[in-house]
Enzyme design. Structure first.
Site, mmCIF file in Angstrom:
data_model
loop_
_atom_site.group_PDB
_atom_site.id
_atom_site.type_symbol
_atom_site.label_atom_id
_atom_site.label_comp_id
_atom_site.label_asym_id
_atom_site.label_seq_id
_atom_site.Cartn_x
_atom_site.Cartn_y
_atom_site.Cartn_z
ATOM 1 N N HIS A 1 0.814 -1.219 0.000
ATOM 2 C CA HIS A 1 0.000 0.000 0.000
ATOM 3 C C HIS A 1 0.845 1.265 0.000
ATOM 4 C CE1 HIS A 1 0.838 -0.467 4.360
ATOM 5 N NE2 HIS A 1 0.781 0.841 4.379
ATOM 6 N N HIS B 1 5.035 8.827 13.029
ATOM 7 C CA HIS B 1 4.114 7.723 13.310
ATOM 8 C C HIS B 1 4.901 6.485 13.697
ATOM 9 C CE1 HIS B 1 5.174 6.752 9.165
ATOM 10 N NE2 HIS B 1 4.352 5.722 9.092
#
Length: 317
Positions: free
Chosen positions: A115, A179
């Site tokens: 992805h 993140h």
């Protein structure tokens, strides 16, 4: 010929665990605006700088950089699956240029992208097979990792080739910013996890579903404030976006791996994709850049940002 750049965070959690509808709509407006810019630019070649999350690259042989001469998207987290229309001659020319610049890039004739690459193509072009593409993998999760400086120099080597191309080229950087999703680590891993990180290609549907469910559960806990994952760092993210905006790319050279992990989380190393993309654009000279969006989105475990840029001489076109 003109060069256009789009850099954007990706998230596999979109549609699996979302923030408030107003935030989703906000992000989707930013994505639509980016696609409209790409549509207007109508690229003849797309170069995607993207990471991988142990879906296509593993510790059996973990390159720092790899250029795909042929590639297939694996379709994780509902992203598009299937072959990419790789521009092989361009891919090999970029590899030759990187090697000639002392950047030891690998080449793959059977690259698998996840992805991190496919979502960027879907969001920015509508599908993974719309334009000829060259996927450029940058290791961003598997220590030891090359420095941000090396990513910038990779981009510079690629950009010098792009500057001589007689075609419209779209540069994409996909990843970042602060993140730390629950990506496994080989250090301290048990035998089962270690084997998956070494040779985990083509997992069963059940195995992939279990991994995706675990990530969604981690996002729910993170958004609820019940998580040991590294917190998002909006101030750090904004400083990074601003250094790209002002063209101070060598400032990224000072972002050590240890400092990135400490300040922004273990997956913030995906900023290398942005650094490489901007490095490629800067090889053509000064550029004009815009920070289009930033928001810390805990439901997606992401400091979510977006930028676009053009060569300064073409920025008003």
């Amino acid at each position: 010929m003109p060069i256009h750049l789009e850099c954007m965070s990706h998230t596999p959690l979109h549609g699996y665990f979302d923030p408030a509808p107003a935030v989703v709509a906000e992000v989707e407006r930013v994505q639509r605006a980016a696609r409209e810019r790409v549509d207007a630019f109508d690229p003849e070649l797309v170069i995607v700088f993207a990471p991988d999350h142990y879906n296509g690259f593993f510790y059996d042989v973990m390159p720092q950089f790899c250029i795909g001469a042929s590639a297939t998207a694996v379709g994780d987290f509902g992203s598009a699956a299937g072959p990419l229309p790789v521009a092989r001659d361009a891919a090999l020319a970029l590899a030759d240029a990187a090697l000639a610049s002392d950047i030891d890039v690998a080449v793959s004739y059977r690259m698998q992208v996840d992805h991190g690459c496919a979502q960027a193509l879907e969001v920015l072009t509508g599908r993974i097979d719309r334009f000829p593409v060259v996927p450029v993998f940058i290791n961003s999760v598997a220590p030891p990792m090359a420095s941000c400086r090396r990513a910038r120099l990779l981009g510079d080597a690629i950009g010098r080739v792009v500057a001589r191309m007689n075609r419209r080229v779209l540069l994409i950087g996909s990843g970042g910013i602060s993140h730390e999703p629950p990506v496994p680590e080989i250090a301290g891993a048990d035998d089962v996890v270690a084997e998956r990180l070494i040779a985990g290609r083509n997992p069963s549907p059940a195995s992939r579903d279990a991994r995706q469910s675990s990530t969604v559960a981690a996002a729910r806990a993170f958004a609820a404030g019940d998580s040991r994952l590294h917190p998002l760092n909006p101030a750090w993210d904004r400083r990074f976006l601003e250094l790209l905006e002002r063209g101070d790319l060598t400032a990224a050279d000072g972002l050590t791996n240890e400092a990135i992990t400490r300040d922004a989380g273990k997956s913030a190393h995906e900023i290398r994709t942005w650094v490489a993309a901007f490095g490629a654009l800067a090889a053509s000279g000064p550029y004009a850049a815009s920070i289009d969006y930033y928001r810390a989105i805990p439901e997606w475990i992401a400091g979510f940002g977006a930028m676009h840029a053009r060569e300064r001489t073409l920025s008003r076109r």
